[in-house]
Design an enzyme around this catalytic site. Structure first.
Site, short mmCIF file in Angstrom:
data_model
loop_
_atom_site.label_atom_id
_atom_site.label_comp_id
_atom_site.label_asym_id
_atom_site.label_seq_id
_atom_site.Cartn_x
_atom_site.Cartn_y
_atom_site.Cartn_z
N ARG A 161 0.70 -1.15 0.02
CA ARG A 161 -0.06 0.13 -0.03
C ARG A 161 0.79 1.39 0.23
O ARG A 161 1.97 1.45 0.88
CB ARG A 161 -1.01 0.08 1.13
N ILE A 220 1.79 4.61 1.35
CA ILE A 220 1.88 5.32 2.56
C ILE A 220 1.06 6.54 2.58
O ILE A 220 0.62 7.06 3.73
CB ILE A 220 3.37 5.59 3.39
N ASN A 278 4.82 7.56 -12.89
CA ASN A 278 5.34 8.74 -13.22
C ASN A 278 6.68 8.55 -13.66
O ASN A 278 7.49 7.40 -13.15
CB ASN A 278 5.43 9.42 -11.73
N HIS A 304 8.17 1.81 -10.44
CA HIS A 304 7.05 1.31 -9.81
C HIS A 304 5.48 1.87 -10.60
O HIS A 304 5.71 3.02 -11.27
CB HIS A 304 6.90 1.89 -8.42
N MET A 305 4.49 0.90 -10.49
CA MET A 305 3.27 1.43 -10.99
C MET A 305 2.29 1.86 -9.87
O MET A 305 2.12 0.89 -8.97
CB MET A 305 2.99 0.28 -11.84
N HIS A 306 1.57 2.72 -10.19
CA HIS A 306 0.34 2.88 -9.11
C HIS A 306 -1.01 2.40 -9.66
O HIS A 306 -1.17 2.18 -10.69
CB HIS A 306 0.22 4.53 -9.02
#
Ligand code: AMP
Ligand code: ZN
Length: 109
Positions: free
Chosen positions: A30, A32, A88, A101-103
């Site tokens: 998750r 933060i 991003n 990283h992928m959101h």
């Protein structure tokens, strides 16, 4: 693993961060500082700085990130209502942690 990299530490189990999903390639945890009711990060274990640093050989990692995101969306119950996946890239693109990283965000209704 890059010693001073936060997401290297998290993805290699060196922090107390709860890991929601893990396989040989990546981990999911998750965010933060969630931007939505559900906000997960899909993070490869390999240290890759950003999309700019991807090579042809990394293509399976990207495919896996999207497939795992799909599974996590279903597991979190946001698949039917819908969600956003985004990456991003570098400072101008809003990247602040320089480990790819992928959101996954969703769960508004
Ligand atoms: P980005 O702006 O794409 O680099 O996203 C980095 C994300 O990492 C932000 O949404 C932060 O809230 C999140 N983040 C930073 N530190 C942590 C942490 N220790 N655990 C979980 N998420 C974090
Ligand atoms: Zn890293």
């Amino acid at each position: 693993m890059k010693k001073d990299c936060l997401f290297c530490k998290i993805s290699h189990g060196k922090t107390s961060t709860e890991i929601l999903y893990e396989n040989d390639t990546l981990v999911v945890f998750r965010d933060i500082n969630p931007a939505a009711p559900i906000h997960l990060l899909i993070v490869p274990k390999n240290h890759i700085r950003s999309v700019n640093d991807l090579s042809e050989a990394d293509q399976p990692i990207l495919a896996e990130m999207v497939m795992v995101a799909k599974e996590m969306a279903a597991q979190q119950g946001v698949d039917k209502s819908g969600y956003r996946l985004f990456i991003n890239v570098e400072r101008g693109g809003g990247q602040v942690v320089f480990h790819l990283h992928m959101h996954l965000i969703g769960g508004w209704h």
